[in-house]
Write a protein that holds these residues in place. Sequence first.
Motif, PDB file in Angstrom:
ATOM      1  N   LYS A   1     -28.570 -27.864  -3.960  1.00 47.58           N
ATOM      2  CA  LYS A   1     -28.224 -27.369  -2.632  1.00 47.58           C
ATOM      3  C   LYS A   1     -29.306 -27.747  -1.623  1.00 47.58           C
ATOM      4  N   SER A   2     -28.875 -28.282  -0.487  1.00 50.43           N
ATOM      5  CA  SER A   2     -29.843 -28.608   0.560  1.00 50.43           C
ATOM      6  C   SER A   2     -29.944 -27.493   1.597  1.00 50.43           C
ATOM      7  N   ILE A   3     -28.998 -26.560   1.588  1.00 51.59           N
ATOM      8  CA  ILE A   3     -29.089 -25.368   2.443  1.00 51.59           C
ATOM      9  C   ILE A   3     -29.392 -24.185   1.535  1.00 51.59           C
ATOM     10  N   SER A   4     -30.573 -23.609   1.735  1.00 52.12           N
ATOM     11  CA  SER A   4     -31.044 -22.589   0.802  1.00 52.12           C
ATOM     12  C   SER A   4     -30.774 -21.158   1.264  1.00 52.12           C
ATOM     13  N   ALA A   5     -30.404 -20.958   2.532  1.00 53.77           N
ATOM     14  CA  ALA A   5     -30.154 -19.593   3.013  1.00 53.77           C
ATOM     15  C   ALA A   5     -29.204 -19.615   4.197  1.00 53.77           C
TER      16      ALA A   5
ATOM     17  N   LYS B   1     -31.044 -22.048   6.844  1.00 55.88           N
ATOM     18  CA  LYS B   1     -32.249 -22.743   6.392  1.00 55.88           C
ATOM     19  C   LYS B   1     -31.829 -24.037   5.697  1.00 55.88           C
ATOM     20  N   VAL B   2     -32.222 -25.179   6.283  1.00 54.55           N
ATOM     21  CA  VAL B   2     -31.913 -26.490   5.702  1.00 54.55           C
ATOM     22  C   VAL B   2     -33.201 -27.052   5.107  1.00 54.55           C
ATOM     23  N   LYS B   3     -33.254 -27.198   3.792  1.00 57.21           N
ATOM     24  CA  LYS B   3     -34.510 -27.602   3.140  1.00 57.21           C
ATOM     25  C   LYS B   3     -34.619 -29.110   2.938  1.00 57.21           C
ATOM     26  N   SER B   4     -33.485 -29.851   3.065  1.00 58.00           N
ATOM     27  CA  SER B   4     -33.513 -31.309   2.944  1.00 58.00           C
ATOM     28  C   SER B   4     -32.208 -31.869   3.502  1.00 58.00           C
ATOM     29  N   PHE B   5     -32.182 -33.177   3.702  1.00 59.55           N
ATOM     30  CA  PHE B   5     -30.970 -33.846   4.185  1.00 59.55           C
ATOM     31  C   PHE B   5     -30.473 -34.790   3.094  1.00 59.55           C
ATOM     32  N   GLY B   6     -29.516 -34.295   2.304  1.00 52.73           N
ATOM     33  CA  GLY B   6     -28.934 -35.089   1.230  1.00 52.73           C
ATOM     34  C   GLY B   6     -27.492 -35.434   1.522  1.00 52.73           C
ATOM     35  N   GLU B   7     -26.799 -35.947   0.504  1.00 57.84           N
ATOM     36  CA  GLU B   7     -25.403 -36.349   0.670  1.00 57.84           C
ATOM     37  C   GLU B   7     -24.496 -35.175   1.018  1.00 57.84           C
ATOM     38  N   THR B   8     -24.844 -33.978   0.558  1.00 59.48           N
ATOM     39  CA  THR B   8     -23.944 -32.827   0.725  1.00 59.48           C
ATOM     40  C   THR B   8     -24.362 -31.889   1.858  1.00 59.48           C
ATOM     41  N   THR B   9     -25.385 -32.265   2.637  1.00 62.97           N
ATOM     42  CA  THR B   9     -25.918 -31.350   3.654  1.00 62.97           C
ATOM     43  C   THR B   9     -24.878 -30.982   4.708  1.00 62.97           C
ATOM     44  N   TYR B  10     -24.173 -31.962   5.225  1.00 64.10           N
ATOM     45  CA  TYR B  10     -23.206 -31.695   6.300  1.00 64.10           C
ATOM     46  C   TYR B  10     -22.066 -30.772   5.834  1.00 64.10           C
ATOM     47  N   PRO B  11     -21.390 -31.079   4.717  1.00 62.32           N
ATOM     48  CA  PRO B  11     -20.362 -30.127   4.267  1.00 62.32           C
ATOM     49  C   PRO B  11     -20.913 -28.744   3.941  1.00 62.32           C
ATOM     50  N   GLU B  12     -22.147 -28.686   3.406  1.00 61.86           N
ATOM     51  CA  GLU B  12     -22.769 -27.383   3.150  1.00 61.86           C
ATOM     52  C   GLU B  12     -22.957 -26.620   4.463  1.00 61.86           C
TER      53      GLU B  12
END
Length: 406
Positions: free
Chosen positions: A193-197, A209-220
């Motif tokens: 998960k790239s969104i932790s909270a 809280k966005v902890k990184s920008f990965g492939e799934t960040t936008y849908p998360e």
Amino acid sequence: MNMKTSNRFMPLIMAMCVVIGILIGTFYANHFSGNRLNIINSGSNRLTNLLHLIEDQYVDKVNIDSLVDQAIPQILSDLDPHSVYISAKDAQAVADDLKGSFSGVGIEFTIRKDTIHVQNVVQNGPAKKAGILAGDKIVSVDGKTFVGKIVTQEEAMRRLKGPKDTKVKIGVVRYGQKGVKYFTVTRGDIPQKSISATYMIDENTGYIKVKSFGETTYPEMLISLAQLSQEGFSNLIIDLRDNTGGYMNSAVQMANEFLPKNKLIVYMQGRKSPRQDFRSDGHGSYQKIPLIVLINEGSASASEIFAGAMQDNDRATIIGRRSFGKGLVQQQLGFPDGSMIRLTIARYYTPSGRCIQKPFRAGDNKDYEEDILARYQHGEFFSQDSIKHHGPAYHTSIGRTVYGGG
């Protein structure tokens, strides 16, 4: 000269030709042997030829693969701080960090006193299904004791991660119980998960809280926004503190959600890379919600792209400390053995024209690596008045002054 005379001198003529040939060959051999390296050094394949010479003629046996693994990082480090070499054994771990999933057992752990302590077990993950609990101490893996100096983060990941559907036998010591308990865990896909909270800070304000920008960040993020919508949020805080970046496209997709149509989000340009603009399409669902973005000195790359787009378009208030300053674009190039390099091909620029990248001296990374310490020492972390504006002034869409180049 008659035929008989000709036949009599033929052996002498042939002998003279052989002697002359030997003399000519010796002359050229002596003349060019000393210049052989000069010929090699003047060509475009000097490094390859050098490695061949070492392999063929060096006094001791040399591991050429190991030599290359040491040489390539040094060459790249003389270019800039972010052009890097990734060995084949590390390439998969790097890819897993951005892809959003990997195959493993599904635990989060820390190492204390040379022992793995399970901090958290992923819900519905392989370890959870096998019966491993938070608080367990791992003492063996696949029948081999795994405690002591051998226990490192890298070695633990190497032993616990593996192809999907493979099995690993884990021995744990559980608080309040005697002896070692053994669990056979079937590895499976573990979401990263790239969104932790995501939660409501008060009745009106949502927090992500966005902890990184990965492939799934936008849908998360869309899922998080939908959750906050159900809870009635009317203001939003996006926390990018200590987010070191990742995929640029994920940052662009996120920014698009908050900007009206045809707003410049970021552009990149390099010597061999023509300028490429990234603009909003106007389809974002949260174009008018009041927005605050939190950043600090650990916010880098894609985090700075998002924050810069919000700031230069006067779309959000940026709160925190000066961001890291990583604005070099890397292209990932693979080698047949599975290793790869990330080579800088361009720079990022915010909509106002600011280059995100902080200054560096090619081949001398000491000041660059100690930049965060220098900020701490001159008080930047504690007083806004201590922040030094090294770069020129730029202006946002409504004329506010912002700074770049530092």
